[in-house]
Design an enzyme around this catalytic site. Sequence first.
Site, mmCIF file in Angstrom:
data_model
loop_
_atom_site.group_PDB
_atom_site.id
_atom_site.type_symbol
_atom_site.label_atom_id
_atom_site.label_comp_id
_atom_site.label_asym_id
_atom_site.label_seq_id
_atom_site.Cartn_x
_atom_site.Cartn_y
_atom_site.Cartn_z
ATOM 1 N N HIS A 19 -4.630 164.953 -11.119
ATOM 2 C CA HIS A 19 -4.251 163.655 -10.566
ATOM 3 C C HIS A 19 -2.945 163.765 -9.810
ATOM 4 C CE1 HIS A 19 -7.364 160.895 -11.780
ATOM 5 N NE2 HIS A 19 -7.552 161.695 -12.829
ATOM 6 N N SER A 256 -1.792 154.095 -13.260
ATOM 7 C CA SER A 256 -2.964 154.529 -14.028
ATOM 8 C C SER A 256 -4.115 154.810 -13.064
ATOM 9 C CB SER A 256 -3.349 153.465 -15.055
ATOM 10 O OG SER A 256 -4.491 152.762 -14.629
ATOM 11 N N LYS A 257 -5.108 155.504 -13.606
ATOM 12 C CA LYS A 257 -6.284 155.865 -12.802
ATOM 13 C C LYS A 257 -6.969 154.631 -12.231
ATOM 14 C CE LYS A 257 -7.606 159.016 -16.156
ATOM 15 N NZ LYS A 257 -8.522 159.657 -17.037
ATOM 16 N N ARG A 258 -6.754 153.497 -12.897
ATOM 17 C CA ARG A 258 -7.448 152.279 -12.472
ATOM 18 C C ARG A 258 -6.691 151.500 -11.395
ATOM 19 N NH1 ARG A 258 -8.467 153.650 -17.302
ATOM 20 N NH2 ARG A 258 -6.444 152.918 -18.021
ATOM 21 N N ASP A 259 -5.482 151.919 -11.061
ATOM 22 C CA ASP A 259 -4.747 151.194 -10.028
ATOM 23 C C ASP A 259 -5.398 151.423 -8.659
ATOM 24 O OD1 ASP A 259 -2.627 149.832 -11.379
ATOM 25 O OD2 ASP A 259 -1.732 151.781 -11.830
#
Length: 514
Positions: A19, A256-259
């Site tokens: 990431h 976060s990965k969801r942003d």
Amino acid sequence: MIHPTPRLRFAPSPTGSLHLGGARTAMYNWAAARALGGTFLLRIEDTDQARSTDASLQVILDGLRWLGIDWDEGPGTAGQYGPYFQMQRLELYRATADRLLASGHAYPCYCTPERLEQLREQQKAAKSSWIGYDGRCRDLTAAQRAAHEAQGLRANLRFRMPEARVIAVHDLIRGHVEVNTKELDDWVMLRPDGVPLYNFACVVDDIGMRITHVVRGEEHFLNGIKQRLLFEALDAECPVYAHIPLILNQKGGKLSKRDPGVKSVLEYRDEGFPAEAVFNYIALLGWGFAADRDVFTRDEMVAAFRIENVGKAGAKFDPEKLQWMCGEYIRRMPPAQLLDRARPWLPHVPAAAFTSHRAWLENAAASYQERVQLFGELGPKLGWLFADPVPDEAARKNLSKDPASRQWLAAWADVLAAGDLPPSWPHDRAGADDHVKLPSKKDQPEPACRFATPQRIEAECRAFVERLGVKFGSFVHPVRAALTGTDKGPGLFDVVFLLGKDACVRRLRAAAAG
Ligand code: GLU
């Protein structure tokens, strides 16, 4: 003291994707190593066997390679301090643990997982300000140990932390920090099966691999204190530490990965983000090149990079700026390069056409250079060149605005049919070879060509519209809609030139017929 050759490492655990945060850590270590004329190595921390996978390892290696972060030692390269996979270094951990047992810096702990769980629950219930191991096995006598062993209990090995000692550290980014060891418990180094835990394996390897500087996320800051004490216990010099701040989201929280806009490195690759733009953008997440310049090459970064110039405050991830950066790189690319690099996203172009229709395809790519930010956008945007488009809503509006426009469309179709436009896709070879490469700037003269070029098309079109007696603007919109099915895209005369005679005439007539 002669300063040793700088040696830095990136030490990922192969338990997921690469990431932004991991890529940034790798990049800063890499850039510092290159800037200092040192060595950059990759060490795979695969001791969490339940979560480590080969697929994740591959994704990390591919992601680093894609970004151009190369390693001098590590998987796939020889190096004198390997092996570079921790699971291949178990003997070293065992031997070091024996040394620490003998010197009293480590002790066997027979507490069962159930007891440790219970202890945690009690500490939580008592709202204890401190949660951690209570040191029950710290001072067992030899007889007590033997009794536990006789019961068949298998010991974890714990590091004996000094009690209430103030450790003062100088972190290259955070500056001077003091931590009291009261805050930290006796931590597990080695499990009964001989597999080490992170802090222990990390120090054994940082010593074994002669690491001089450690750049990593600030979540490891307290680990750094534990590690420093272990270096001391092993009579080894602690590397210089630099703990880099978190990457934040737009709201200032932990990214976060969801942003929005957050993807793994390989997802950026697969969606057609230029690698050098992603590299450039990641470099800026905590470090600045120059006050007035955000776009720079890898080499320029290496020349300018200093770990101590990484900011103390968390950097905000801005997906729009990342996209803008991609657009910048695409705009600066020669069209031939844009075409070749966008090739995986041009499934409608047969492989042979990249040679046989080179000039035409480069012109097509160039016409979108200011209009795309990702390689992946080029394919869908060029669709109208290869197949008659279904008009979108804006195009439908432009086609129906003025009832008279049908006549102009039909009339211009007749003019083009009698003119000398280039052939349309799929061109015959001879036609394609005649397609000249257009200049990249509008004010440069167009090359000689046996077909009408955009300049000539424009002159003829303007004369035609004047004869027609309508406003140029009202003429252009329905024509563009008929030819491309949208209200956006390159200049109209580039559109006509790229599309060629048959397709222009066919589409104009179809639109005129309604
Ligand atoms: N495997 C650790 C991680 O991925 C490495 C931390 C370090 O660089 O020491 O967070």
